[in-house]
Design a protein around this motif. Structure first.
Motif, PDB file in Angstrom:
ATOM      1  N   PHE A 236      42.706  36.481  51.688  1.00 30.86           N
ATOM      2  CA  PHE A 236      41.136  35.897  51.929  1.00 30.86           C
ATOM      3  C   PHE A 236      40.945  34.403  52.413  1.00 30.86           C
ATOM      4  O   PHE A 236      41.987  33.853  52.167  1.00 30.86           O
ATOM      5  CB  PHE A 236      40.169  36.128  50.747  1.00 30.86           C
ATOM      6  CG  PHE A 236      39.836  37.513  50.346  1.00 30.86           C
ATOM      7  CD1 PHE A 236      39.047  38.287  50.786  1.00 30.86           C
ATOM      8  CD2 PHE A 236      40.967  38.142  49.549  1.00 30.86           C
ATOM      9  CE1 PHE A 236      38.506  39.672  50.423  1.00 30.86           C
ATOM     10  CE2 PHE A 236      40.656  39.335  48.925  1.00 30.86           C
ATOM     11  CZ  PHE A 236      39.686  40.170  49.720  1.00 30.86           C
ATOM     12  N   ALA A 237      40.283  34.247  53.397  1.00 26.24           N
ATOM     13  CA  ALA A 237      40.010  32.774  53.516  1.00 26.24           C
ATOM     14  C   ALA A 237      39.496  31.789  52.337  1.00 26.24           C
ATOM     15  O   ALA A 237      39.300  32.405  51.230  1.00 26.24           O
ATOM     16  CB  ALA A 237      38.704  32.620  54.112  1.00 26.24           C
ATOM     17  N   HIS A 238      39.999  30.517  52.421  1.00 26.16           N
ATOM     18  CA  HIS A 238      40.095  29.673  51.053  1.00 26.16           C
ATOM     19  C   HIS A 238      38.626  29.197  50.874  1.00 26.16           C
ATOM     20  O   HIS A 238      38.158  28.446  51.338  1.00 26.16           O
ATOM     21  CB  HIS A 238      41.055  28.610  51.328  1.00 26.16           C
ATOM     22  CG  HIS A 238      42.571  28.992  51.264  1.00 26.16           C
ATOM     23  ND1 HIS A 238      43.150  27.869  51.131  1.00 26.16           N
ATOM     24  CD2 HIS A 238      43.017  29.931  50.998  1.00 26.16           C
ATOM     25  CE1 HIS A 238      44.648  28.332  50.899  1.00 26.16           C
ATOM     26  NE2 HIS A 238      44.376  29.898  51.036  1.00 26.16           N
ATOM     27  N   GLU A 239      37.890  30.289  50.018  1.00 21.44           N
ATOM     28  CA  GLU A 239      36.466  29.783  49.480  1.00 21.44           C
ATOM     29  C   GLU A 239      36.482  29.476  48.304  1.00 21.44           C
ATOM     30  O   GLU A 239      37.454  29.969  47.511  1.00 21.44           O
ATOM     31  CB  GLU A 239      35.579  30.974  49.955  1.00 21.44           C
ATOM     32  CG  GLU A 239      35.666  31.633  51.382  1.00 21.44           C
ATOM     33  CD  GLU A 239      34.453  32.939  51.441  1.00 21.44           C
ATOM     34  OE1 GLU A 239      33.538  33.032  50.511  1.00 21.44           O
ATOM     35  OE2 GLU A 239      34.696  33.448  52.247  1.00 21.44           O
ATOM     36  N   GLU A 240      35.684  28.459  47.798  1.00 20.72           N
ATOM     37  CA  GLU A 240      35.356  28.035  46.582  1.00 20.72           C
ATOM     38  C   GLU A 240      34.740  29.158  45.572  1.00 20.72           C
ATOM     39  O   GLU A 240      33.533  29.116  45.333  1.00 20.72           O
ATOM     40  CB  GLU A 240      34.775  26.747  46.449  1.00 20.72           C
ATOM     41  CG  GLU A 240      35.718  25.633  47.317  1.00 20.72           C
ATOM     42  CD  GLU A 240      36.839  25.472  46.865  1.00 20.72           C
ATOM     43  OE1 GLU A 240      37.201  25.531  45.546  1.00 20.72           O
ATOM     44  OE2 GLU A 240      37.736  25.202  47.606  1.00 20.72           O
TER      45      GLU A 240
END
Length: 270
Positions: free
Chosen positions: A151-155
């Protein structure tokens, strides 16, 4: 490796035979990291035998509300002296808090939550009833922490968010996977290391390297470090051998590979 060593892997995955090929193919399509097993329980047990691992916690992930009951039933079927299933709830399901009680009544010891596959942020107040139910039912939470390779690096599950949860629920027995936060290890070092928070080591060494991995592990309380692999996404035998090289003191190895998990899981020694 000491052939008499007792080892518990606190973080593994597998699927029912009927869907294992399909599930693994879907996961492979999302990321380019290799798997070391085919996703079946029989393969996991064979891997455990080769690695000298006596027991593994097997974590399921409910990605839709309707998966709760099938996962719970499959967990009943696969439970054994070798496999300790942790079922899962879909955290955004209004029924999730009540399902936690079903898990406890079923005799299970914990649950797994994955913020990316379940599309949540772990510090969202909407999840508070789920965390409260886990505490009230004296269960363990194995929580994916840090980023995820698919996945995209989301917080969604960073170390500061972990602290937010534990500030609200100080009695929550939370296991932070991937050395406290995959690819967020600088923040792990700043926020988590040295605190009484369970951290397991899966899929971290190859990215950190032995020197940094060893340094980070040495900064954490050895009573709160545990062995995990995230199998089938790591080779259990190699993971055992690699960690053996990082840890020098035998009493710390005993805690890391066995005693801390035994204590957390509330199991009798074997």
């Amino acid at each position: 490796m000491d052939q008499k060593r007792r080892i518990i892997d606190i973080h593994t995955h597998a699927f029912p035979d009927a869907i294992a090929d399909r599930a693994m193919a879907a996961l492979h399509s999302e990321c380019d990291i290799p798997s070391y097993l085919d996703g079946r329980i029989s393969s996991l047990i064979a891997s455990m035998d080769e690695a000298g691992i006596q027991r593994s916690v097997l974590c399921s992930i409910a990605t839709r509300p309707k998966q709760f009951e099938p996962i719970l039933e499959w967990s009943r079927v696969i439970r054994s002296d070798r496999i300790i299933p942790f079922p899962s709830v879909y955290p955004k399901d209004p029924a999730a808090a009540g399902q936690i009680e079903q898990i406890r009544r079923g005799g299970f010891l914990g649950v797994k939550i994955h913020p990316y596959y379940q599309d949540i942020h772990i510090d969202d107040p909407l999840l508070d009833p789920v965390y409260k139910a886990i505490v009230d039912n004296d269960l363990i939470l194995v929580l994916h922490t840090g980023y995820d390779v698919a996945f995209a690096h989301e917080e969604r599950a960073n170390p500061r968010q972990i602290l937010t949860i534990l500030d609200k629920f100080p009695d929550l027995r939370l296991v932070a996977t991937h050395l406290g936060g995959w690819f967020q290890w600088d923040q792990v070092e700043e926020c988590l290391l040295g605190k009484p928070i369970y951290i397991e080591t899966s899929v971290s060494l190859d990215y950190l390297g032995p020197e940094k991995m060893g340094r980070l592990m040495a900064k954490h309380d050895p009573d709160y470090l545990m062995f995990g692999t995230d199998s089938p996404w790591d080779d259990q035998k190699k993971a055992v051998e690699d960690i053996e090289k990082l840890l020098c003191e035998e009493n710390i190895k005993e805690k890391f590979f066995f005693h801390n998990a035994i204590k957390l899981l509330g199991l009798n020694e074997f």
